[in-house]
Design a protein around this motif. Structure first.
Motif, PDB file in Angstrom:
ATOM      1  N   ILE A  97       3.072  -3.165   4.554  1.00 39.90           N
ATOM      2  CA  ILE A  97       3.930  -2.566   3.526  1.00 39.90           C
ATOM      3  C   ILE A  97       3.703  -1.063   3.508  1.00 39.90           C
ATOM      4  O   ILE A  97       2.565  -0.595   3.602  1.00 39.90           O
ATOM      5  CB  ILE A  97       3.633  -3.188   2.137  1.00 39.90           C
ATOM      6  CG1 ILE A  97       3.886  -4.704   2.174  1.00 39.90           C
ATOM      7  CG2 ILE A  97       4.471  -2.523   1.054  1.00 39.90           C
ATOM      8  CD1 ILE A  97       3.547  -5.421   0.890  1.00 39.90           C
ATOM      9  N   LYS A  98       4.783  -0.313   3.374  1.00 36.84           N
ATOM     10  CA  LYS A  98       4.699   1.146   3.337  1.00 36.84           C
ATOM     11  C   LYS A  98       3.717   1.570   2.248  1.00 36.84           C
ATOM     12  O   LYS A  98       3.740   1.049   1.128  1.00 36.84           O
ATOM     13  CB  LYS A  98       6.080   1.738   3.097  1.00 36.84           C
ATOM     14  CG  LYS A  98       6.157   3.221   3.328  1.00 36.84           C
ATOM     15  CD  LYS A  98       7.613   3.625   3.444  1.00 36.84           C
ATOM     16  CE  LYS A  98       7.778   4.961   4.101  1.00 36.84           C
ATOM     17  NZ  LYS A  98       7.503   4.996   5.511  1.00 36.84           N
ATOM     18  N   ASP A  99       2.867   2.534   2.551  1.00 34.77           N
ATOM     19  CA  ASP A  99       1.806   2.957   1.638  1.00 34.77           C
ATOM     20  C   ASP A  99       2.309   3.512   0.311  1.00 34.77           C
ATOM     21  O   ASP A  99       1.573   3.518  -0.672  1.00 34.77           O
ATOM     22  CB  ASP A  99       0.919   4.014   2.309  1.00 34.77           C
ATOM     23  CG  ASP A  99       0.098   3.449   3.465  1.00 34.77           C
ATOM     24  OD1 ASP A  99       0.166   2.232   3.731  1.00 34.77           O
ATOM     25  OD2 ASP A  99      -0.625   4.242   4.106  1.00 34.77           O
ATOM     26  N   THR A 100       3.554   3.973   0.251  1.00 33.04           N
ATOM     27  CA  THR A 100       4.107   4.550  -0.979  1.00 33.04           C
ATOM     28  C   THR A 100       4.783   3.511  -1.874  1.00 33.04           C
ATOM     29  O   THR A 100       5.303   3.855  -2.938  1.00 33.04           O
ATOM     30  CB  THR A 100       5.133   5.647  -0.629  1.00 33.04           C
ATOM     31  OG1 THR A 100       6.135   5.073   0.212  1.00 33.04           O
ATOM     32  CG2 THR A 100       4.459   6.824   0.079  1.00 33.04           C
ATOM     33  N   ALA A 101       4.767   2.256  -1.479  1.00 35.75           N
ATOM     34  CA  ALA A 101       5.488   1.196  -2.197  1.00 35.75           C
ATOM     35  C   ALA A 101       4.775   0.750  -3.469  1.00 35.75           C
ATOM     36  O   ALA A 101       3.559   0.880  -3.613  1.00 35.75           O
ATOM     37  CB  ALA A 101       5.686  -0.009  -1.284  1.00 35.75           C
ATOM     38  N   THR A 102       5.581   0.180  -4.357  1.00 33.34           N
ATOM     39  CA  THR A 102       5.083  -0.505  -5.552  1.00 33.34           C
ATOM     40  C   THR A 102       5.316  -1.993  -5.351  1.00 33.34           C
ATOM     41  O   THR A 102       6.412  -2.412  -4.991  1.00 33.34           O
ATOM     42  CB  THR A 102       5.840  -0.036  -6.810  1.00 33.34           C
ATOM     43  OG1 THR A 102       5.546   1.342  -7.041  1.00 33.34           O
ATOM     44  CG2 THR A 102       5.459  -0.854  -8.035  1.00 33.34           C
ATOM     45  N   ILE A 103       4.272  -2.798  -5.584  1.00 29.24           N
ATOM     46  CA  ILE A 103       4.401  -4.260  -5.581  1.00 29.24           C
ATOM     47  C   ILE A 103       4.356  -4.721  -7.028  1.00 29.24           C
ATOM     48  O   ILE A 103       3.405  -4.410  -7.750  1.00 29.24           O
ATOM     49  CB  ILE A 103       3.270  -4.945  -4.790  1.00 29.24           C
ATOM     50  CG1 ILE A 103       3.256  -4.515  -3.332  1.00 29.24           C
ATOM     51  CG2 ILE A 103       3.405  -6.469  -4.898  1.00 29.24           C
ATOM     52  CD1 ILE A 103       2.057  -5.069  -2.540  1.00 29.24           C
ATOM     53  N   THR A 104       5.368  -5.472  -7.444  1.00 29.49           N
ATOM     54  CA  THR A 104       5.402  -6.059  -8.781  1.00 29.49           C
ATOM     55  C   THR A 104       5.388  -7.570  -8.619  1.00 29.49           C
ATOM     56  O   THR A 104       6.253  -8.130  -7.944  1.00 29.49           O
ATOM     57  CB  THR A 104       6.667  -5.616  -9.544  1.00 29.49           C
ATOM     58  OG1 THR A 104       6.697  -4.179  -9.601  1.00 29.49           O
ATOM     59  CG2 THR A 104       6.684  -6.183 -10.955  1.00 29.49           C
ATOM     60  N   VAL A 105       4.392  -8.216  -9.230  1.00 36.02           N
ATOM     61  CA  VAL A 105       4.236  -9.670  -9.137  1.00 36.02           C
ATOM     62  C   VAL A 105       4.545 -10.239 -10.519  1.00 36.02           C
ATOM     63  O   VAL A 105       3.901  -9.867 -11.499  1.00 36.02           O
ATOM     64  CB  VAL A 105       2.816 -10.057  -8.677  1.00 36.02           C
ATOM     65  CG1 VAL A 105       2.715 -11.547  -8.412  1.00 36.02           C
ATOM     66  CG2 VAL A 105       2.401  -9.266  -7.438  1.00 36.02           C
TER      67      VAL A 105
END
Length: 183
Positions: A97-105
């Motif tokens: 995953i791109k390092d600048t991404a936000t993951i929302t679970v």
């Protein structure tokens, strides 16, 4: 600005080897929680990175990240969950995953919370936001422990300070691995 949906038809085998690009959202639908195909993966594979700048929404079932290590399977922000306890991102290789991404679970209420399955891999992202009853599973079946490094972490609407979090201190971590907050 459009949305593309990859729908396996409730758990049929699906492996996407191409490149997903553009500015729209990507919706990924795999096996629903009420069938025998609940853990069948929708596989994002192939040698070239996905470059879409929209959100990736893994809304139903398991999405398996299989690009070579360091090649982005997900290049934008990602939302995991929506229909039940089997909604997850599952790593096969590190750095997907791109390092600048936000993951929302997110949590689907009575149907259960989604989860991240590091499977012994390592990943770096900017932000991780976890709802109540969601988890990060760190270990592979072979016992290798994964590490997720983030700049910002929010769990159940509480922002966590910098530090290293493990299953011994946090109930939302499953396994011997770590979630590291390093702003």
């Amino acid at each position: 600005g459009h949305t593309i949906t990859f729908d396996s038809g409730d758990g049929n085998p699906l492996c996407y080897l191409g490149t997903i690009s553009g500015t729209g959202n990507v919706v990924l639908l795999m096996g629903p929680s009420y069938t025998g195909f609940k853990d069948a993966p929708l596989r994002l594979a192939g040698d070239k990175p996905n470059t879409t700048t929209g959100k990736v929404i893994a809304r139903k079932g398991r999405v398996q990240l299989e690009k070579p290590e360091g090649v982005d399977a997900i290049s934008g922000d990602v939302i995991v969950g929506g229909q039940g306890f089997n909604d997850c991102l599952h790593w096969i290789n590190s750095n997907q995953i791109k390092d600048t991404a936000t993951i929302t679970v997110i949590n689907a209420g009575n149907s259960g919370g989604a989860y991240l399955s590091l499977n012994g891999c390592s990943e770096i992202v900017a932000v991780l936001v976890m709802a109540a009853n969601t988890t990060v599973k760190t270990d592979s079946a072979e016992g290798k422990s994964g590490v997720l490094t983030v700049k910002s972490l929010t769990v159940n609407n509480v922002k966590k300070p910098a530090g290293t979090y493990t299953a011994t201190t946090e109930k939302w971590i499953d396994g011997k691995g770590q979630v590291v907050v390093a702003p």
